[in-house]
Design an enzyme around this catalytic site. Sequence first.
Site, short mmCIF file in Angstrom:
data_model
loop_
_atom_site.label_atom_id
_atom_site.label_comp_id
_atom_site.label_asym_id
_atom_site.label_seq_id
_atom_site.Cartn_x
_atom_site.Cartn_y
_atom_site.Cartn_z
N ASP A 50 2.45 2.05 -9.40
CA ASP A 50 1.69 1.61 -8.43
C ASP A 50 1.92 0.30 -7.91
OD1 ASP A 50 0.39 4.01 -8.09
OD2 ASP A 50 -0.88 3.59 -9.65
N HIS A 60 3.64 7.26 -3.50
CA HIS A 60 4.01 6.06 -2.69
C HIS A 60 3.02 5.91 -1.62
CE1 HIS A 60 7.26 5.10 -5.25
NE2 HIS A 60 7.94 6.07 -4.77
P1 GDP Z 1 4.18 2.63 -5.57
O1 GDP Z 1 3.87 3.70 -6.13
O2 GDP Z 1 4.74 1.59 -6.45
O3 GDP Z 1 4.91 2.70 -4.20
O4 GDP Z 1 2.89 1.88 -5.26
P2 GDP Z 1 1.71 2.29 -4.56
O5 GDP Z 1 2.05 2.86 -3.29
O6 GDP Z 1 0.77 3.46 -5.05
O7 GDP Z 1 0.52 1.13 -4.36
C1 GDP Z 1 1.11 0.03 -3.57
C2 GDP Z 1 -0.01 -0.08 -2.79
O8 GDP Z 1 -0.18 -1.49 -2.38
C3 GDP Z 1 -0.03 0.70 -1.36
O9 GDP Z 1 -1.26 0.93 -0.70
C4 GDP Z 1 0.69 -0.26 -0.43
O10 GDP Z 1 0.51 -0.22 1.07
C5 GDP Z 1 0.12 -1.54 -0.94
N1 GDP Z 1 0.83 -2.79 -0.73
C6 GDP Z 1 2.39 -2.79 -1.03
N2 GDP Z 1 2.86 -4.03 -1.01
C7 GDP Z 1 1.63 -4.82 -0.60
C8 GDP Z 1 1.29 -6.38 -0.63
O11 GDP Z 1 2.08 -6.97 -0.91
N3 GDP Z 1 0.05 -6.49 -0.20
C9 GDP Z 1 -0.79 -5.46 -0.13
N4 GDP Z 1 -2.07 -6.12 0.15
N5 GDP Z 1 -0.78 -4.32 -0.22
C10 GDP Z 1 0.64 -3.94 -0.42
#
Ligand code: GDP
Length: 424
Positions: A12, A40
Amino acid sequence: MVKAVVGANWGDEGKGKITDMLAQEADIIVRFQGGANAGHTIVNDYGKFALHTLPSGVFYSHTTSIIGNGVALNIPVFFKEYNDIVSRGVPAPKILISDRAQIVMPYHILFDQYEEERLAGKSFGSTKSGIAPFYSDKFAKIGFQVSELFDTDHLKDKLKRVIETKNVLLEHLYHKPLLDSDELLEEMLRYRDMVSPYVCDVSSFLWQAIKDGKDILLEGQLGSLKDPDHGIYPMVTSSSTLAAYGAIGAGLPPYEIKKIITVCKAYSSAVGAGAFVSEIFGDEADELRRRGGDGGEYGATTGRPRRMGWFDCVASKYGCRIQGTTDVAFTVLDVLGYLDEIPVCVGYEIDGKVTTDFPTTSLLEKAKPVLKVLPGWKTDIRGIRSYADLPENCRNYIEFIEEQIGFPITMVSNGPGRNDIIYR
Ligand code: GDP
């Protein structure tokens, strides 16, 4: 060139966003491990999507999205996701599925649920997607490769044999209804019809793509600390989350992986059980959880509230090292803009001694965080596009962490969208 996008922490970290962003420049995106057990979240011009099995490149029509042999392929979930995005206006993505990928069987999901029930309070916090039973069967050599779907006689025979042993457990250990091999065979034939247009020899396709100078992205799921060998065993996932495994799970030469972009979140979050040294609780945690990510830190697959903590330099330094990081993408930094002061975990105290080396699980359980408090920047940094325009305290936070972890932060993500990125 082959690049990998992987996680430094517990998952995440925002890998989906970074992959989606880098996919603009890529020709091929490959999932090489894991299954539908983690998600994701991607925000782009088509809307907000939670992907579990589709590679994060599916939103571009110039890319080919590949399910590598290392993936736990849940065929109905895969096609449901595929149909969902297409019904929301995304052009039908170009997909290839490895003939050597193995199939998550309906009973893997049942066994996952039954085992969690049996373990009750002592469970591992599984998402019940069948991942552990799937990989157990793969390595016990009773799994089914996609290619096996195309030989019905063989399939029939093997299903009978495998089900015999499954039914012993169902009857005597779990006291649950038994499996019927005819029904399963029918289900497998349905799976065959679903995948057949997409099946291919992926490693040979990638070999040729490398020769042709294509840009290939390997997309990891979860993070270093969930790796079965190098993570917080046994509170780990069942397939390797490391960039090195990209070579195996996609079927390409290890020396071709030239860039390893390790995604590291500006604070910590984790799901499931296990030691989490920099964890915070109560109102402090609730506030960070509520403000975190894009709409709160809740599991993309399960909706479970994530456990929250301050940035952990010990775990992240280790997480970056074990990935073989060439670049760190530091994400979700904008979320911390509300804090007057930001604690960072800079060491672990174990039996009275402070260390910055990440220990094995039994010692990790005893570790207490050594915190250093940095000043906050108290502004919204979303929309900023150049590093120099970030508030000084924000740059100090980034540079402090870069020094602690010892790997270059070359990208800073300050929002969930594709363009919310600052290159250094
Ligand atoms: P992954 O499994 O590593 O892709 O991560 P997730 O999707 O579970 O979690 C990342 C969350 O953070 C998602 O809701 C993204 O839209 C959000 N996100 C990613 N980068 C950023 C950022 O730089 N700022 C903010 N506020 N949200 C982000």
